[in-house]
Design an enzyme around this catalytic site. Structure first.
Site, short mmCIF file in Angstrom:
data_model
loop_
_atom_site.label_atom_id
_atom_site.label_comp_id
_atom_site.label_asym_id
_atom_site.label_seq_id
_atom_site.Cartn_x
_atom_site.Cartn_y
_atom_site.Cartn_z
N GLY A 206 45.52 -19.53 -79.77
CA GLY A 206 44.33 -19.06 -80.78
C GLY A 206 43.66 -17.86 -80.22
O GLY A 206 44.16 -17.11 -79.62
N SER A 207 42.02 -18.00 -80.28
CA SER A 207 41.38 -16.80 -80.31
C SER A 207 41.42 -16.01 -78.95
O SER A 207 40.80 -14.95 -78.79
CB SER A 207 39.97 -17.17 -80.66
OG SER A 207 40.11 -17.43 -82.14
N VAL A 208 41.82 -16.80 -77.83
CA VAL A 208 41.45 -16.25 -76.28
C VAL A 208 42.71 -15.04 -76.51
O VAL A 208 42.31 -13.95 -75.76
CB VAL A 208 42.24 -17.18 -75.45
CG1 VAL A 208 41.11 -17.91 -75.15
CG2 VAL A 208 43.46 -17.92 -75.79
#
Lengths: 120, 519
Positions: free
Chosen positions: B243-245
Site C-alpha cells: 500500500g501507500s508506504v
C-alpha cells in the site's frame, strides 16, 4: 670380575624396582589425570548449564514481568532523560546546598519488597 | 573379505573416514553459543542423555517396560514394548533425557539399557528471537534461521580464550530491542485482534538488524511448534502488497529525476483513466496539492501522476536498483520473491505508485527505505555485526544526498502532521509513512487490510529504521478505524519510545533552564 657381576646384578635389580615403581606411579597419575579431565569436562558442562540458566533467569521478559508485578516504578519518559553534557551543564549551574543536612538512614525499598515476598 | 581386510590394513585412512562418517551421522554435534551484540546468551548447548536398548540382552521385557514407565512420560511409552522385544540389537528408547531422568534410569540397574550423554541446543530466552535464531533437529544440526547458516560457516565462531568457555558467535541482534519489539507486537495483536504482526529494527548506515520478530511464532525449545501453519517468518518469507508506504518510491524517483520540487502543485482531483480503469481521489479537499501534501496526506492520484510522469520503465528500474525485484540474500537465506506484473503495463505503473499490484517481502522493503533515507547508499542487511572501522556504507548510490534529505523531510512531516501523527514519538524526531492495503483474494480484493508503518529516527541524522506490519487489524473500539495510522503507527511510536533510550538516542528537548534549575 665377580664383584663386577654382583654389582651389575645389584644395579639391575635396583633398576627393576625403580622402573616398577615409576610405572606404578605413572598409572596412578594417568588414572588421576583422566579423572580430572573428566571432572573438568563435567564442570564445563555444568558451567554451560548455569550460564544458560542465568540467561533464562535474567531474560528481559522475565525481568519485566517481575518489575511490573513487584515494583512501583514506571518506564522512563522522554522528559526524564537528558544527555550527559546537559546533565553536567545543569550540575555546574546548581547552587551548592547552604548547609550540610544530616544524612538520612538509607531506605532499601527493593530489599523491603523482597523481604515482603518471603522469598528469603 | 580377505582383500578388504588387507586394504584396510594397508590404507588406515579409509578406516578413519569410515569411522568419522558413522560418528557424524549417529551422534549429535556440539555447536557454538550464540550471543547478542552485548554478549547476552541466546543459544547454547547443554548436556542431555540419550537412552538406547540392546533387546538381545534384556532378560524380562515386561519388567523393563514397567520400570521405565515410572520414569518416562506417557508419550515416550508408545511402541516401547515392541522395541524391547524386537530382534534388532539396537533401539533408541528416548533422546533428550534430563540429567534427573537419566539418573533415575541408571539407578533402576536394568541390563540391556545404555545411556550416552549428548549435547542438545537450549534457547534460554525462549520464543523472543525464534525467527532469527531458528532451531536445530534432534541431531543438533541447524535446520532454520542462523542455526542453519552457522553449520556451513564454522569459521565465524570465536574460539574460547579460557578453559570452561565455549566457542561463540556474536549476532547483530540486541536482546533488549528484540524483547521490546516482541512485546509491542504481541500487545498490538491483542489490542487490534490482528491475525499476525511483524516488525524489524535495523541500522540504516550498515544494515545490521537489531531485532526481527513476527507473531505468531514458536518456541525453538519446542521445535514441533514451528510446523504449525502460519508460524513462519512472515516479514521475510512472505510477500505482500504494502500500500501507500510505496509512495515513498514514486515521490523519491520524481524528486531524483528532477521532475518536481517539493512545493510544485499536482492535480489530484481530475480522475486518471488508463485501460478502462479509473483512479480518483474522493477525499481530496482541493484540486491541487503540493508534492509535500501528496506524500503527507497520502494521495493516490498524486502519487500515480508522479509515477506516470516518470514512466513505468524508470519506476521499475528504480525498484530494481533498490533490490526489491530480486530475492535478497542474508544469513537467514533468501527473502520471498517479489510478485511483479508481467507484462508491465501503464496501469501497473499507476497502481505500483501506491503499492498495489506489486508484492514484495517487508524485509526487502525496509532495507530499500533505509537505503533511501541514510543519504542514498544501498545497504546490505546482515544479522552479524559489521566491524566498526569498516566503511559505513559501501553500497551503490540509489538516490542523491539532496533527494535523501528531501525524503527525510517528507517522512518527518508525515509523522508530525500527516497520516503518521498518531505514532507520537516526536521527542525522538521520528519520521514515517503509513500504508494500508486491502488483501488480495481470488478474483479481487477482500475487506481485510494489511497495515504498515515505516519509520526512521532520529530524522535529522537517521540511525535506525523500524517497520511494523499488522495483518488484518480490527478497529480498537467499535466503529473505529483500522487504517495504519490507527494501529501500525501508534505501535511503532510505542516501540520507538521504548528502544530509543536503549540505542543511545537522546530525546530532543530544549532544556527549560528555570524549571530544571529548581531541582
Amino acid at each position: 670380575m665377580r664383584l663386577l657381576c654382583l654389582l651389575s646384578f645389584g644395579f639391575l635389580a635396583g633398576l627393576i624396582v625403580l622402573i616398577y615403581d615409576m610405572k606404578y606411579e605413572t598409572r596412578q597419575l594417568q588414572a588421576r589425570a583422566s579423572e580430572l579431565e573428566r571432572s573438568i569436562s563435567l564442570e564445563t558442562d555444568n558451567l554451560a548449564l548455569m550460564r544458560t540458566e542465568w540467561s533464562h533467569v535474567t531474560s528481559p521478559d522475565r525481568i519485566e514481568t517481575l518489575a511490573v508485578r513487584l515494583l512501583d516504578s514506571e518506564p522512563a519518559k522522554p522528559e526524564q532523560l537528558i544527555t550527559k553534557t546537559d546533565f553536567f551543564t545543569l550540575l555546574a549551574k546548581m547552587q551548592p546546598p547552604a548547609q550540610k543536612e544530616e544524612p538520612k538512614p538509607r531506605q532499601d525499598h527493593i530489599g523491603a519488597l523482597i523481604r515482603g515476598t518471603g522469598l528469603q | 573379505m580377505a582383500w578388504q581386510l588387507t586394504m584396510l590394513g594397508r590404507y588406515p585412512t579409509i578406516t578413519s573416514q569410515l569411522m568419522s562418517a558413522t560418528e557424524q551421522t549417529q551422534y549429535a554435534q556440539s555447536r557454538p553459543d550464540l550471543v547478542d551484540r552485548n554478549g547476552r546468551m541466546l543459544a547454547s548447548d547443554i548436556r542431555v542423555y540419550w537412552l538406547y536398548a540392546d533387546p538381545g540382552r534384556i532378560i524380562n521385557a515386561d519388567e523393563v517396560f514397567e520400570k521405565l514407565s515410572r520414569v518416562l512420560s506417557r508419550g515416550d511409552l508408545i511402541g516401547l514394548r515392541g522395541k524391547l522385544t524386537s530382534k534388532r540389537r539396537f533401539e533408541w528408547i528416548k533422546r533428550g533425557l534430563t540429567p534427573r531422568q537419566a539418573q533415575a534410569i541408571h539407578s533402576l540397574g536394568l541390563p540391556g539399557l545404555t545411556l550416552i550423554d549428548e549435547p542438545q541446543r537450549a534457547y534460554p530466552v525462549g520464543r523472543i528471537a525464534a525467527h532469527v535464531l531458528g532451531h536445530t533437529n534432534v541431531d543438533n544440526k541447524g535446520i532454520a534461521g542462523i542455526e542453519r547458516y552457522i553449520d556451513g560457516h564454522s569459521e565465524i565462531a570465536v574460539a574460547p580464550t579460557q578453559k570452561g568457555e565455549r566457542p561463540k558467535i556474536t549476532l547483530s541482534l540486541d536482546l533488549r530491542v528484540q524483547h521490546a519489539l516482541h512485546e509491542e507486537l504481541s500487545a498490538a495483536m491483542r489490542r487490534y485482534h490482528a491475525k499476525a504482526a511483524s516488525g524489524v529494527v535495523l541500522d540504516v548506515r550498515n544494515g545490521e538488524v537489531f531485532a526481527l520478530a513476527g507473531l505468531p511464532d514458536y518456541d525453538p525449545n519446542n521445535r514441533e511448534e514451528s510446523l504449525i501453519k502460519g508460524r513462519h517468518n512472515r516479514l521475510y518469507a512472505d510477500s505482500y502488497e504494502l500500500g501507500s508506504v510505496f509512495k515513498s518510491y514514486a515521490v523519491a524517483l520524481s524528486l531524483e529525476l528532477g521532475n518536481v520540487e517539493l512545493q510544485d502543485e499536482i492535480d489530484v482531483l481530475t480522475p486518471i483513466r488508463i485501460g478502462g480503469y479509473t483512479l480518483e481521489d474522493r477525499h481530496a479537499k482541493k484540486r491541487f496539492m503540493t508534492v509535500e501534501e501528496v506524500f503527507i496526506h497520502s494521495s493516490n492520484t498524486g502519487a500515480a501522476r508522479l509515477a506516470l510522469e516518470a514512466g513505468g520503465g524508470k519506476l521499475r528500474g528504480f525498484f530494481n536498483a533498490l533490490g526489491l525485484l530480486e530475492p535478497m540474500q542474508t544469513e537467514l537465506g533468501l527473502t520471498a520473491r517479489a510478485l511483479i506484473p508481467d507484462p508491465w503495463r501503464e496501469v501497473n505503473t499507476m497502481t505500483a505508485s501506491y503499492g498495489h499490484g506489486i508484492s514484495v517481502s517487508p524485509f526487502a522493503f525496509a532495507t530499500a527505505v533505509a537505503s533511501m533515507i541514510n543519504g542514498g547508499t544501498l545497504i546490505e542487511p546482515t544479522f552479524l555485526p559489521v566491524a566498526r572501522d569498516a566503511p559505513q556504507s559501501k553500497g551503490s548510490r540509489v538516490v542523491s544526498q539532496e533527494t535523501s534529505a528531501k525524503l527525510r523531510h517528507l517522512f518527518w512531516m508525515t509523522a508530525r502532521h500527516g497520516t503518521g501523527r498518531n505514532a507520537d514519538a516526536h521527542d525522538y524526531r521520528i519520521g514515517g509513512k503509513t500504508g494500508t492495503a486491502y488483501k488480495p483474494k481470488p478474483g479481487g480484493y477482500s475487506k481485510e487490510v494489511i497495515t504498515s508503518f515505516v519509520a526512521g529516527f532520529p530524522m535529522d541524522d537517521p540511525r535506525y529504521l523500524v517497520l511494523i506490519v499488522i495483518d488484518e487489524p480490527q478497529p480498537e473500539k467499535k466503529g473505529g478505524r483500522n487504517e495504519a495510522g490507527h494501529n501500525a503507527a501508534p505501535t511503532t511510536g510505542r516501540l520507538i519510545r521504548r528502544i530509543a533510550p536503549m540505542l543511545g538516542i537522546a530525546p530532543s528537548q530544549k532544556i527549560d533552564e528555570n524549571r530544571q534549575a529548581s531541582y
